[in-house]
Write a protein that holds these residues in place. Structure first.
Motif, mmCIF file in Angstrom:
data_model
loop_
_atom_site.group_PDB
_atom_site.id
_atom_site.type_symbol
_atom_site.label_atom_id
_atom_site.label_comp_id
_atom_site.label_asym_id
_atom_site.label_seq_id
_atom_site.Cartn_x
_atom_site.Cartn_y
_atom_site.Cartn_z
ATOM 1 N N VAL A 45 59.077 32.300 -4.470
ATOM 2 C CA VAL A 45 57.469 32.869 -3.115
ATOM 3 C C VAL A 45 56.568 32.932 -3.465
ATOM 4 O O VAL A 45 55.129 32.521 -3.594
ATOM 5 C CB VAL A 45 57.821 33.968 -3.643
ATOM 6 N N ALA A 46 55.913 32.181 -5.575
ATOM 7 C CA ALA A 46 55.478 32.336 -6.087
ATOM 8 C C ALA A 46 54.202 31.391 -5.540
ATOM 9 O O ALA A 46 54.743 30.369 -4.922
ATOM 10 C CB ALA A 46 55.502 31.292 -7.663
ATOM 11 N N GLY A 47 52.767 31.552 -4.882
ATOM 12 C CA GLY A 47 52.026 30.822 -4.371
ATOM 13 C C GLY A 47 52.035 31.165 -2.740
ATOM 14 O O GLY A 47 51.185 30.685 -2.702
ATOM 15 N N MET A 48 52.510 31.376 -2.628
ATOM 16 C CA MET A 48 53.323 31.669 -1.065
ATOM 17 C C MET A 48 51.811 33.172 -0.730
ATOM 18 O O MET A 48 51.447 34.317 -1.782
ATOM 19 C CB MET A 48 54.118 32.521 -0.793
ATOM 20 N N VAL A 99 61.767 38.816 3.310
ATOM 21 C CA VAL A 99 61.526 40.101 4.561
ATOM 22 C C VAL A 99 61.796 40.756 4.528
ATOM 23 O O VAL A 99 62.784 40.828 5.853
ATOM 24 C CB VAL A 99 60.195 39.141 5.639
ATOM 25 N N GLU A 100 61.286 42.494 4.837
ATOM 26 C CA GLU A 100 61.800 43.383 5.538
ATOM 27 C C GLU A 100 61.781 43.381 6.726
ATOM 28 O O GLU A 100 61.236 42.717 7.537
ATOM 29 C CB GLU A 100 60.857 44.851 4.522
ATOM 30 N N SER A 117 56.166 41.997 -5.464
ATOM 31 C CA SER A 117 57.251 41.880 -6.505
ATOM 32 C C SER A 117 58.183 40.468 -6.639
ATOM 33 O O SER A 117 58.308 39.340 -7.559
ATOM 34 C CB SER A 117 58.886 42.734 -6.061
ATOM 35 N N ASP A 118 58.583 40.265 -5.195
ATOM 36 C CA ASP A 118 59.112 38.715 -4.981
ATOM 37 C C ASP A 118 57.717 37.343 -5.257
ATOM 38 O O ASP A 118 57.924 36.780 -5.956
ATOM 39 C CB ASP A 118 59.488 38.635 -3.789
ATOM 40 N N LEU A 119 56.432 37.756 -5.489
ATOM 41 C CA LEU A 119 55.754 37.240 -5.834
ATOM 42 C C LEU A 119 56.141 36.695 -7.551
ATOM 43 O O LEU A 119 55.169 35.524 -7.627
ATOM 44 C CB LEU A 119 54.005 37.212 -5.601
#
Length: 293
Positions: A228-231, A244-245, A220-222
């Motif tokens: 976060v995009a690309g991680m 992060v949970e 979702s974060d992606l």
């Protein structure tokens, strides 16, 4: 059972055709999770090399404290005599306790994010026509409790998703009023302040494997968080920070939102679930619905 399943199917169809597609993604996720439950999680992951790689990476990076080695089986919590926080002990009914005559004990649905809880919620508001107290009542400033309806959902004019909303709900005696059929919130301890020793909460929850939920949040974060995009998942775990949970369920049940967790926190969370919650599983939502019924 047949009538309930038919009602569920009709509510899905309604949401798909009149919900502007917003329910479509949720339904797709539900079907995906059901495939995992039916075919076996490991088997499905083996077919998707990339996902399998992510799961392996996540499992390798899980940190277990020193005391975890001795926790191979769930202990006899009753024998441990674990002490709960007073607001949990007195404001939530034990699952084995019968309701005493004259008491108002409102069901409280604690929604853990990314655990399939919206399926149960749809059944309650679309099929059973429950009046819910939730975030749907946000924005009201009336000095009395009112039941409103919008898009086929019936709800009380209070907001249980914020601290200020819960303060207003407490002022209006929401939990002792008998107006809502169910109170829904992702918040735990602050919601319990609505109740008291005479009019307690009847709590239920849907839980999902924490690694599955954490990976779901990563995906979702992606697509929603530019940072976060690309991680990769590994990068996300190492660099994601507060995103992060981090033992979400244990922290919320014990009130230990920050800092280190110990064995006593784990025992307390287990005891809260054992004594105070009717627990359903995201991996088997049909059976969960039957248990809640």
């Amino acid at each position: 059972l047949i009538v309930a399943l038919l009602c569920l199917a009709l509510s899905f169809a309604f949401a798909l055709f009149y919900g502007e597609g917003k329910f479509g993604l949720s339904l797709t996720s539900f079907a995906y999770e059901r495939k995992i439950a039916a075919g076996g999680y490991d088997q499905l992951l083996d077919k998707g090399g990339k996902t399998n790689h992510y799961m392996n990476a996540a499992e390798e990076m899980v940190f277990y404290p020193d005391w975890w080695a001795g926790e191979k089986e769930i202990p006899d919590l009753a024998a441990k005599n674990v002490q709960l926080l007073p607001i949990v002990e007195y404001n939530v009914a034990d699952v084995e306790d019968e309701r005493k005559e004259g008491r108002v004990e409102t069901p409280f649905y604690w929604m853990v994010p990314r655990s399939g809880g919206n399926v149960v919620r749809t059944i309650m508001n679309q099929c059973l026509r429950f009046v819910e107290a939730s975030e749907l009542g946000a924005g009201s400033d009336e000095e009395v409790l009112l039941v409103e309806e919008d898009d086929g959902k019936r709800f009380v004019n209070v907001d249980t998703s914020t601290s200020s909303g819960l303060e207003r709900a407490k002022t209006l005696d929401l939990a002792t009023s008998g107006v809502p059929d169910v109170i829904i919130s992702t918040i735990f301890h602050d919601v319990l302040a609505l109740f008291n020793q005479e009019n307690r909460a009847r709590a239920f929850v849907v839980l999902r494997h924490p690694l599955e939920r954490a990976i779901s949040k990563y995906y979702s974060d992606l697509v929603t968080d530019p940072e976060v995009a690309g991680m990769t998942l590994t990068q996300y775990i190492r660099e994601g920070g507060a995103r992060v949970e981090n033992n979400y369920v244990t922290r919320f049940l014990t009130g230990q939102y920050g800092g280190a967790l110990g064995m006593h926190h784990l025992d307390m969370a287990r005891e809260v679930l054992r004594r105070k919650f009717v627990v359903g599983l995201a991996s088997d939502l049909p059976r969960t619905v039957r248990v809640f019924d």
